[in-house]
Design a protein around this motif. Structure first.
Motif, short mmCIF file in Angstrom:
data_model
loop_
_atom_site.label_atom_id
_atom_site.label_comp_id
_atom_site.label_asym_id
_atom_site.label_seq_id
_atom_site.Cartn_x
_atom_site.Cartn_y
_atom_site.Cartn_z
N THR A 227 0.87 -1.19 0.00
CA THR A 227 0.00 0.00 0.00
C THR A 227 0.89 1.23 0.00
O THR A 227 2.06 1.15 0.41
CB THR A 227 -0.93 0.02 1.23
N SER A 237 -5.57 -4.29 -2.15
CA SER A 237 -6.38 -4.98 -3.16
C SER A 237 -5.70 -4.96 -4.52
O SER A 237 -5.71 -5.97 -5.25
CB SER A 237 -7.77 -4.35 -3.26
N ASP A 238 -5.11 -3.82 -4.86
CA ASP A 238 -4.35 -3.72 -6.11
C ASP A 238 -3.17 -4.68 -6.09
O ASP A 238 -2.85 -5.33 -7.09
CB ASP A 238 -3.83 -2.30 -6.31
N LYS A 241 -4.25 -8.26 -6.69
CA LYS A 241 -4.60 -8.43 -8.11
C LYS A 241 -3.35 -8.49 -8.97
O LYS A 241 -3.23 -9.33 -9.89
CB LYS A 241 -5.51 -7.27 -8.53
N GLN A 284 -4.46 -14.48 -0.56
CA GLN A 284 -5.49 -14.17 -1.55
C GLN A 284 -5.04 -14.39 -2.99
O GLN A 284 -5.87 -14.69 -3.86
CB GLN A 284 -5.95 -12.73 -1.35
#
Length: 349
Positions: A227, A237-238, A241, A284
């Protein structure tokens, strides 16, 4: 787990300790010297599983300071090969190099931008300086972006020829690749800006180009900032991904740090403060990760691994204080670790 081996391609690390890449600001013309030979060689004698050489510029303007390391020519690679050969010949350690470009955060000394006469015109995805009062960086054209990708590719080839076991692409801490990733520093409107897919394009093309120079005996890591601690900026989240995509482009591990791109960002710092980012990306995105950030002792490192928060432990300041962190930790845990035969009389069993 800390003293168990792990493989990336054909590269087997004897333990999970990693010396994190840290700038030493001690080069002239980007050349490694006797200081670097002793600095990196001593960590190999201390049993560190993987030693990462500091951020190394892929071109002269890719350095942070005038005294940062480079690998844009063969003479620089030859100096580094001397270190690589010593590590391989005198320890069980593997050794990697972090390929980097400083972008808009270059041409500095003591964290302050220096004059054009002493330094250089910085480059960036967009004409947005890192902090108020600095010169506006030159916005890279598409052709110049392609040239930078080629700089990474050529640097990787030199690193492979020098014998490095791991190549890491520096896409964190607000340097050039991170500048492309973030919507706060990349305000381009062409194919390298705008959408998430466009902003990661520069990194993915570097990864693909570098992989063309690698083989199964050289692993590929990417360091990211999980972050950047800023509203509407790059976030975890980026990162998840991105990590999923990197895995599909043959990246073997994502080294998860944080911050560095937004001047004045508020960061709460405490022991292990960046470990949750590594944990989130690992869980994740289902990729191997490295944890970093004020990890200072063997108990803390072991807990991170046992909790499934990372696969490797990257240590920075503590391994500057104690080059023998890995082997001393093995004494505490009654585990096996490389110990120089010249020092055997001092080994604690």
């Amino acid at each position: 787990m800390l003293y168990t081996s792990i493989k990336f391609r054909n590269v087997e690390l004897k333990n999970r300790w990693v010396m994190s890449p840290m700038c030493m600001y001690s080069c002239e013309n980007g050349l490694a010297n006797d200081f670097h030979f002793v600095h990196y060689g001593s960590r190999a004698q201390g049993g560190t599983g993987l030693i990462m050489v500091e951020a190394t510029g892929v071109e002269p303007k890719g350095r942070i300071t005038n005294h940062c390391m480079g690998i844009w020519n063969d003479e620089q690679a030859e100096k580094l090969q001397k270190i690589v050969d010593f590590v391989h010949g005198n320890s069980d350690s593997k050794i990697g190099i972090q390929l980097a470009h400083s972008g808009r955060k270059g041409s500095t000394w003591n964290n302050k931008q220096i004059s054009l006469e002493e330094g250089w015109e910085t480059v960036a995805p967009s004409p947005v300086p890192y902090q108020p009062g600095e010169r506006v960086p030159h916005e890279l054209s598409v052709e110049e972006i392609k040239n930078q990708i080629d700089n990474f590719k050529k640097a990787a080839k030199r690193a492979v020829n020098a014998g490095f076991d791991v190549i890491e692409i520096h896409a964190a801490h607000g340097y050039l690749v991170h500048q492309f990733l973030s919507p706060l520093s990349n305000i381009r409107t062409n194919e390298y800006g705008g959408s998430f897919e466009n902003r990661i394009k520069f990194l993915i093309e570097i990864v693909d180009a570098v992989n063309e120079e690698l083989n199964d005996n050289v692993a590929l890591f990417v360091r990211i900032s999980g972050t950047e601690y800023a509203e509407n900026g790059w976030n975890i989240s980026d990162s998840v991904k991105l990590a999923e995509i990197l895995k599909n482009h043959h990246v073997d591990l994502v080294d998860v740090s944080s911050g560095g791109n937004i001047h004045g960002a508020k960061i709460s710092v405490f022991d292990g403060y960046q470990v949750p980012f590594s944990s989130a990306v690992r869980e994740q995105a289902n990729v191997k990760t490295g944890a970093v950030g004020l990890i200072t002792n063997v108990k803390q490192a072991e807990e991170i691994l046992q909790n499934g928060e990372a696969d490797l432990i990257f240590v920075a300041r503590e391994i500057l204080r104690n080059p023998y962190l890995a082997v001393q930790g093995s004494f505490d845990m009654k585990e096996n670790c490389f110990f120089p035969h010249q020092y055997m009389r001092a080994k604690i069993s």
